[in-house]
Design a protein around this motif. Structure first.
Motif, PDB file in Angstrom:
ATOM      1  N   ASN A 153    -113.466-101.562   3.587  1.00 43.36           N
ATOM      2  CA  ASN A 153    -112.149-100.969   3.825  1.00 43.36           C
ATOM      3  C   ASN A 153    -111.047-101.790   3.165  1.00 43.36           C
ATOM      4  OD1 ASN A 153    -111.371-103.139   5.569  1.00 43.36           O
ATOM      5  ND2 ASN A 153    -112.588-102.175   7.192  1.00 43.36           N
ATOM      6  N   HIS A 204    -121.337-107.265  12.744  1.00 37.86           N
ATOM      7  CA  HIS A 204    -120.369-106.357  12.129  1.00 37.86           C
ATOM      8  C   HIS A 204    -119.692-107.089  10.974  1.00 37.86           C
ATOM      9  CE1 HIS A 204    -116.626-103.600  12.646  1.00 37.86           C
ATOM     10  NE2 HIS A 204    -117.358-103.306  11.598  1.00 37.86           N
ATOM     11  N   GLU A 252    -126.543-105.386   3.091  1.00 42.85           N
ATOM     12  CA  GLU A 252    -127.380-104.667   4.059  1.00 42.85           C
ATOM     13  C   GLU A 252    -128.851-105.048   3.895  1.00 42.85           C
ATOM     14  OE1 GLU A 252    -126.114-100.682   3.200  1.00 42.85           O
ATOM     15  OE2 GLU A 252    -124.465-100.783   4.659  1.00 42.85           O
ATOM     16  N   LYS A 293    -123.787-103.576  10.934  1.00 42.88           N
ATOM     17  CA  LYS A 293    -122.879-102.497  10.588  1.00 42.88           C
ATOM     18  C   LYS A 293    -121.999-103.084   9.482  1.00 42.88           C
ATOM     19  CE  LYS A 293    -119.989-101.361  13.844  1.00 42.88           C
ATOM     20  NZ  LYS A 293    -119.509-101.093  15.190  1.00 42.88           N
ATOM     21  N   SER A 346    -110.479 -87.755   4.402  1.00 42.94           N
ATOM     22  CA  SER A 346    -110.310 -88.049   5.833  1.00 42.94           C
ATOM     23  C   SER A 346    -109.278 -87.110   6.468  1.00 42.94           C
ATOM     24  CB  SER A 346    -109.895 -89.513   6.033  1.00 42.94           C
ATOM     25  OG  SER A 346    -108.540 -89.686   5.669  1.00 42.94           O
ATOM     26  N   GLN A 398    -122.474-103.973  -1.334  1.00 42.34           N
ATOM     27  CA  GLN A 398    -122.692-103.534   0.050  1.00 42.34           C
ATOM     28  C   GLN A 398    -124.199-103.364   0.332  1.00 42.34           C
ATOM     29  OE1 GLN A 398    -120.626 -99.904   1.152  1.00 42.34           O
ATOM     30  NE2 GLN A 398    -121.483 -99.949   3.219  1.00 42.34           N
ATOM     31  N   GLU A 418    -108.352-102.761   5.052  1.00 38.32           N
ATOM     32  CA  GLU A 418    -107.497-103.236   6.145  1.00 38.32           C
ATOM     33  C   GLU A 418    -106.859-104.564   5.796  1.00 38.32           C
ATOM     34  OE1 GLU A 418    -109.514-103.052   9.926  1.00 38.32           O
ATOM     35  OE2 GLU A 418    -109.928-100.922   9.560  1.00 38.32           O
ATOM     36  N   THR A 429    -114.100-106.047   1.458  1.00 36.88           N
ATOM     37  CA  THR A 429    -113.006-105.390   0.753  1.00 36.88           C
ATOM     38  C   THR A 429    -113.143-105.693  -0.744  1.00 36.88           C
ATOM     39  OG1 THR A 429    -110.629-104.942   0.876  1.00 36.88           O
ATOM     40  CG2 THR A 429    -111.264-107.255   0.955  1.00 36.88           C
ATOM     41  N   GLU A 464    -119.091-102.497   6.724  1.00 33.17           N
ATOM     42  CA  GLU A 464    -118.002-101.560   6.478  1.00 33.17           C
ATOM     43  C   GLU A 464    -117.159-102.055   5.303  1.00 33.17           C
ATOM     44  OE1 GLU A 464    -114.106-100.168   8.972  1.00 33.17           O
ATOM     45  OE2 GLU A 464    -115.598-101.401   9.985  1.00 33.17           O
ATOM     46  N   GLN A 524    -117.162-106.884   7.579  1.00 35.58           N
ATOM     47  CA  GLN A 524    -116.145-106.117   6.861  1.00 35.58           C
ATOM     48  C   GLN A 524    -115.984-106.692   5.456  1.00 35.58           C
ATOM     49  OE1 GLN A 524    -113.103-106.412  10.045  1.00 35.58           O
ATOM     50  NE2 GLN A 524    -112.905-104.218   9.727  1.00 35.58           N
TER      51      GLN A 524
END
Lengths: 251, 160
Positions: free
Chosen positions: B78, B42, B63, B74, A60, B59, B80, B46, B76, B44
């Protein structure tokens, strides 16, 4: 942002983890007991996974894809400390290295949880939970074998004498050390080393092992700027053997 | 537009590939679900551990079921919100136990592993007369223990 300083910091951490992860994986199938086989294999998996996430952050920041970065560089382009590239040797050496490196690594991630670079602070929080298990494992065995039999104590002592100068190389100062600290990316190698010395001393105090006197030891430096032992390139050749057969294969 | 309830029902079918009784929602691997005004969902996720080899598969599975139900999405992955075993729901804990895995004990602040891995209740007989055998197990998220009462090895889903 100081991208060059940040990249240098992340590269050395990622390379440490990839190379030590690979070394740990060499215990798969040949551990001295099944549970240790599983432990070193699990730690290998954690470390390679962590390395991958760090390479992703580098990506990134404009570097190549993680696989390219991991599998297409030669030894002089790696920034890992020399400690992690040394062959696994006997179990005593692997255990001592695991203790010395992972104690530093756990403290490093703890410091990085407050990094001003948010992606690094995020993964630090994640890795912290994982590395706790590595430290617990190292401590359990060091304290047990470090005060068990004459043989276990003398083997660990010899391994410690050998590994310690290399371990001091973990903290080799970065050419960007000032920027790294000033920007709040990381508290710096010197501070990390202080915390590390305190920690390893407290564990070794529970054993009959003696930490070599730092004052009379020359740290083995150079890894961070691409100077490596003759052991790294053969490791890389083995690690990339499959990729090299079919570089563009889709997995 | 899909409702949150329906969405949760659909996602409930996506299980941990290595623990087929527990869904990704109950594990806390899916940690945030938002339905945008446009109807796009959406999600998220982890990973439990950074080196989890099942992550990409999970994942794809998320989907896949959403596509099957014609839901625009969508997904994702991450860091976070770093995953913690405290995120495993009560239902998730029951199902871990029924699968033969000791559920992770809840903790506040930083986990004190030397305490938390000690005297873990056996998922088979509930005895706490147990010993930690290895903080590492067959997958990154499990530790290995021995029950001195029913004399069996068992695994614990690690507190992290």
């Amino acid at each position: 942002m100081k991208p060059e300083a940040l990249k240098e910091l992340i590269y050395k951490m990622a390379d440490d983890l990839l190379i030590l992860g690979h070394r740990n994986s060499e215990w798969t199938g040949i551990g001295p007991l099944l549970e240790e086989d599983i432990a070193f294999s699990s730690m290998a998996q954690d470390k390679v996974g962590q390395a991958q996430n760090l390479y992703q952050i580098l990506h990134s920041l404009g570097e190549s894809e993680p696989d390219i970065v991991a599998f297409t560089r030669n030894a002089p382009q790696f920034h890992n400390c020399q400690l992690v590239e040394l062959p696994i040797g006997e179990y005593d050496f692997s255990l001592v290295r695991h203790f010395l490196f992972d104690t530093a690594d756990a403290l490093r991630w703890e410091m990085l949880t407050t990094s001003s670079y948010e992606p690094l602070a995020q993964v630090a929080k994640k890795f912290q939970g994982e590395i706790r298990y590595h430290v617990l494992h190292a401590k359990t065995w060091i304290t047990q074998l470090g005060s068990a039999t004459e043989e276990s104590i003398s083997r660990l002592q010899l391994a410690l004498n050998y590994a310690f100068p290399f371990a001091l190389g973990i903290f080799e100062s970065s050419p960007y050390e000032k920027e790294i600290i000033a920007e709040g990316y990381f508290g710096g190698e010197e501070l990390l080393k202080e915390k590390w010395m305190e920690k390893i001393k407290s564990v070794l105090n529970e054993t009959q092992l003696i930490l070599p006197d730092e004052k009379i030891i020359t740290p083995v430096l150079g890894g961070r700027v691409g100077i490596h032992t003759e052991h790294l390139q053969p490791l890389l050749d083995e690690m990339t053997e499959v990729v090299a057969l079919e570089p563009h294969a889709e997995w | 537009m899909v409702t949150r309830e329906t969405l949760l029902e659909i996602l409930e079918s996506v299980k941990d590939p290595e623990i087929p009784t527990v869904s990704l929602v109950d594990l806390g691997v899916i940690y945030n679900i938002e339905i945008e005004e446009s109807g796009v969902v959406h999600i998220q996720m982890t990973p439990t551990f950074a080196g989890c080899p099942a992550l990409r598969f999970m994942q794809f599975e998320v989907e896949r079921v959403l596509t099957e139900h014609g839901i625009l999405h969508k997904v994702e992955v991450n860091f976070e919100q770093a995953w913690s075993s405290n995120l495993v729901t009560d239902r998730g804990r029951e199902r871990l136990k029924s699968f033969g895995l000791a559920p992770p004990p809840r903790f506040i602040g930083e986990p004190d592993l030397e305490k938390l891995l000690h005297k873990v209740p056996c998922p088979f007989c509930d005895s706490v007369n147990t010993d930690l055998r290895n903080p590492f197990g067959p997958t990154l998220c499990r530790s290995m223990h021995y029950c001195n009462d029913c004399r069996q090895m068992f695994e614990q889903f690690k507190p992290v």
